[in-house]
Design an enzyme around this catalytic site. Structure first.
Site, PDB file in Angstrom:
ATOM      1  CG  ASP A 139      90.847  32.501  -2.151  1.00 23.80           C
ATOM      2  OD1 ASP A 139      90.383  33.594  -2.485  1.00 23.80           O
ATOM      3  OD2 ASP A 139      90.956  32.151  -0.967  1.00 23.80           O
ATOM      4  CG  ASN A 144      88.763  26.450   8.928  1.00 28.23           C
ATOM      5  OD1 ASN A 144      89.339  27.469   8.543  1.00 28.23           O
ATOM      6  ND2 ASN A 144      88.344  25.512   8.090  1.00 28.23           N
ATOM      7  CG  HIS A 184      90.210  29.104   5.624  1.00 20.50           C
ATOM      8  ND1 HIS A 184      88.981  28.504   5.420  1.00 20.50           N
ATOM      9  CD2 HIS A 184      89.982  30.428   5.403  1.00 20.50           C
ATOM     10  CE1 HIS A 184      88.087  29.419   5.092  1.00 20.50           C
ATOM     11  NE2 HIS A 184      88.666  30.591   5.087  1.00 20.50           N
ATOM     12  CD  GLU A 202      89.138  25.107   4.249  1.00 20.58           C
ATOM     13  OE1 GLU A 202      89.436  25.686   5.314  1.00 20.58           O
ATOM     14  OE2 GLU A 202      87.997  25.110   3.767  1.00 20.58           O
TER      15      GLU A 202
HETATM   16  C1  F6R Z   1      88.954  34.950   0.602  1.00 21.04           C
HETATM   17  C2  F6R Z   1      89.781  34.050   1.416  1.00 21.04           C
HETATM   18  C3  F6R Z   1      89.287  33.505   2.708  1.00 21.04           C
HETATM   19  C4  F6R Z   1      88.514  34.512   3.556  1.00 21.04           C
HETATM   20  C5  F6R Z   1      88.022  33.869   4.837  1.00 21.04           C
HETATM   21  C6  F6R Z   1      87.209  34.834   5.681  1.00 21.04           C
HETATM   22  O1  F6R Z   1      89.636  35.335  -0.566  1.00 21.04           O
HETATM   23  O2  F6R Z   1      90.847  33.724   1.006  1.00 21.04           O
HETATM   24  O3  F6R Z   1      90.383  33.026   3.440  1.00 21.04           O
HETATM   25  O4  F6R Z   1      89.367  35.599   3.854  1.00 21.04           O
HETATM   26  O5  F6R Z   1      87.247  32.754   4.529  1.00 21.04           O
HETATM   27  O6  F6R Z   1      86.045  35.171   5.011  1.00 21.04           O
HETATM   28  P1  F6R Z   1      85.092  36.308   5.552  1.00 21.04           P
HETATM   29  O7  F6R Z   1      85.832  37.575   5.432  1.00 21.04           O
HETATM   30  O8  F6R Z   1      83.891  36.284   4.646  1.00 21.04           O
HETATM   31  O9  F6R Z   1      84.777  35.965   6.968  1.00 21.04           O
END
Ligand code: F6R
Length: 242
Positions: A67, A136, A138, A143
């Protein structure tokens, strides 16, 4: 689903490193699916060290990232392209021309999403997809929602995701409201998926792996449908995991 519970963040990163190294050593032209955020930083640090020590080689590796924020250029220090360059690509012998991150700074998102899907199709299958996890549920930036997109698409970030990611920006208002993300089908197409989870904030959502239900309202629950997932969780995140 294989679940490994380890003591702490460093141990989680070490287990993840073993999985990545196995692919790098056994696949001739490995295709890695990569994530950003705090969780995989330790993994990338380990990979850089092993590459410096000539234990692993990135010269034949291609990578596709999950992403990118909408509206940030590659040079913005919070863009995911910048993150990948900074944490991995600038420090290993990968050909940057073989590294791909969705284009968040375009004005033509129909084209950017179609182009990314075409790119993913051209690889056939990602050998190993690295995932972090949103509190959450995702994965990528898919999401929680009544319906989820299969393919690459633009998504409106949930308030809780904006709150969680505000730590990287000068203020919450600076966090982009939208992102471009690989869809669920693209993630699920990978040969193997490793999910890295660390910290108490992620403990509750892991409850979904204690039952046999799936829901698009908990996107990570869809990983139960994949035949080769390795969930690597540290003790702080594993409180409710049975
Ligand atoms: C990042 C991504 C997100 C993160 C998630 C956790 O490329 O796709 O799904 O893996 O938001 O983020 P952290 O590791 O910062 O807690």
């Amino acid at each position: 689903m294989k679940i490994t519970i380890v003591k702490d963040y460093d141990a989680m990163s070490d287990v993840a490193t073993t999985d990545v190294v196995e692919v790098l050593k056994n696949v001739e032209k490995p295709v890695l699916g990569l994530a950003t955020g705090s969780t995989p930083v330790g993994l990338y640090k380990n990979l850089v060290k092993l590459n410096e020590e000539k234990e692993i080689d990135f010269s034949k590796v291609s990578s596709v990232n999950l992403d990118e924020y909408v509206g940030l250029t590659e040079n913005h220090d919070q863009s995911y392209r910048y993150f990948m360059n900074n944490h991995l690509f600038n420090h290993v012998n990968i050909d940057k021309a073989n590294t791909y991150v969705p284009n968040g700074s375009t004005t033509d998102f129909a084209k950017a999403t179609a182009d990314y899907d075409q790119l993913l199709d051209s690889f056939g299958q990602v050998d190993l997809q690295v995932l972090g996890l949103g509190a959450n549920g995702h994965i990528g930036f898919n999401e929680p929602a009544e319906e989820l997109s299969l393919n690459t698409h633009v998504v409106e970030l949930k308030p809780e995701t904006i709150d969680a990611n505000a730590r990287f920006f000068a203020s919450k208002d600076d966090v982009p409201k939208k992102a471009i993300t690989m869809g669920i089908a693209s993630i699920m197409k990978a040969k193997k998926i490793i999910v890295l989870v660390s910290g108490a904030a992620k403990a509750e959502v892991l409850n979904t792996f204690n039952n046999d239900l799936i829901s698009t309202l908990v996107p990570c629950s869809l990983l139960k449908l994949h035949p080769n997932v390795h969930l690597i969780v540290d003790e702080a995140a594993a409180t409710y995991l049975k």
